[in-house]
Design an enzyme around this catalytic site. Structure first.
Site, mmCIF file in Angstrom:
data_model
loop_
_atom_site.group_PDB
_atom_site.id
_atom_site.type_symbol
_atom_site.label_atom_id
_atom_site.label_comp_id
_atom_site.label_asym_id
_atom_site.label_seq_id
_atom_site.Cartn_x
_atom_site.Cartn_y
_atom_site.Cartn_z
ATOM 1 N N LYS A 225 11.571 -14.757 60.206
ATOM 2 C CA LYS A 225 11.644 -14.083 58.900
ATOM 3 C C LYS A 225 12.041 -15.038 57.777
ATOM 4 O O LYS A 225 12.631 -16.088 58.008
ATOM 5 C CB LYS A 225 12.590 -12.879 58.977
ATOM 6 C CG LYS A 225 11.892 -11.703 59.667
ATOM 7 C CD LYS A 225 12.644 -10.409 59.601
ATOM 8 C CE LYS A 225 11.819 -9.315 60.321
ATOM 9 N NZ LYS A 225 12.555 -8.076 60.472
ATOM 10 N N ARG A 259 13.891 -8.579 68.831
ATOM 11 C CA ARG A 259 12.435 -8.448 68.661
ATOM 12 C C ARG A 259 11.908 -9.793 68.168
ATOM 13 O O ARG A 259 12.247 -10.232 67.075
ATOM 14 C CB ARG A 259 12.159 -7.339 67.640
ATOM 15 C CG ARG A 259 10.694 -7.100 67.344
ATOM 16 C CD ARG A 259 10.534 -6.014 66.282
ATOM 17 N NE ARG A 259 9.146 -5.792 65.944
ATOM 18 C CZ ARG A 259 8.482 -6.538 65.064
ATOM 19 N NH1 ARG A 259 9.071 -7.528 64.439
ATOM 20 N NH2 ARG A 259 7.207 -6.280 64.811
#
Ligand code: 8Y7
Length: 279
Positions: A225, A259
């Site tokens: 991210k 995740r």
């Protein structure tokens, strides 16, 4: 509040005392060849099989990108992308399959096709989503987001990000209970990167133990991210090491499912964490 590591999802009961790895499977049209539906299904399935071979405990299957400015995908298109993949994987692997969607109709069809977990970045707030999730016996991941994927990164503001995210997740836990979804079927997710600045994401990572006090296992998604790009200064395809650091920190702070895109490396890193936290 007693903190449970048990997560019931479909026919599975996961003991999350050992940190678990959720591998990301994106089902998007094949942009390289003109292969169409068959090719994108085959690509997603073979990628998923590789992630299982690498040690993924769960697979998260998504047919709509949640990146800011991504084009929304219609219901029929989303179904055509994800359902064949879930059906195939249901026959070929023995790990819980998670459907990444906020659309009630996709939840229903995915669970019917064999999905054991509903992963909803909108926290079951769409009309009908709570009911759709309550119908079957799937587990759910309830995530926090400020705003919508289109607008969330414009100007996210919090007084106290940890307490606000925690209050939202508590409210959704109560909404789930009212809809008939038992707590044992719920995991919670602070939603890293979803309407959060770098400082908010870091505060949330430090605040995981506080959110854990809600009593349900936490799922954490930080893989590749932009917050990691901000810290390290690397492009999205150069964030493996930063992502591993984030997974290790998450698990050390109480996160129980991470995740990730890079399953093999994460599995090894979390084996070290497991050896330490469960010694
Ligand atoms: C998350 C997620 C994404 C996350 C959960 C990306 C679908 C963006 N991020 N679901 N989905 N938590 N539960 O960069 O953090 O992977 S998509």
């Amino acid at each position: 509040m007693q903190i449970s590591n048990q997560f019931i999802c479909g026919k599975y009961q996961l003991d999350l005392t050992r940190p678990h790895v959720m591998g990301i499977v994106n089902v998007t049209p094949d942009s390289f060849s003109d292969g169409g539906r068959y090719t994108s299904t085959e690509l997603a399935v073979s990628h998923a099989l590789q992630l299982v071979a690498e040690g993924a405990d769960v697979l998260d299957i998504g047919g709509e990108s949640t990146r800011p400015n991504a084009t929304p995908v219609g219901l029929e298109e989303e179904l055509e992308r994800v359902i064949p993949v879930i059906e195939r994987l249901g026959r070929e692997v023995d790990v819980p399959l998670s459907i990444d969607t906020y659309k009630p109709q996709v939840m229903r069809e995915a669970v019917k096709a064999g999905a054991a977990i509903i992963n909803d970045i909108r926290g079951l707030q769409e009309p009908g989503a709570l009911q759709a999730a309550a119908e079957g016996n799937a587990g759910v991941c309830v995530m926090h987001m400020q705003g919508t994927p289109q607008t969330m990164q414009q100007d996210p503001v919090y007084q106290d990000v940890v307490q606000e995210v925690k209050a939202f997740l508590l409210q959704r836990l109560q909404a789930c209970a009212a809809a008939g979804i038992p707590a044992e079927r719920i995991v919670l997710d602070p939603g890293f990167g979803f309407g959060k600045r770098t400082a908010h994401n870091i505060a949330l990572l430090n605040g995981l133990p506080d959110i854990l006090a809600l009593g349900r296992p936490l799922l954490v998604g930080l893989s590749r991210k932009s917050v990691l790009g901000q810290i390290v200064g690397s492009d999205v395809d150069q964030r493996l090491h930063a992502s591993l650091a984030a997974s290790v920190i998450s698990a050390m702070k109480g996160g129980r499912i991470v995740r990730v895109h890079d399953v093999k490396a994460t599995v090894d890193a979390l084996k070290v964490v497991d050896a330490v936290i469960n010694a």
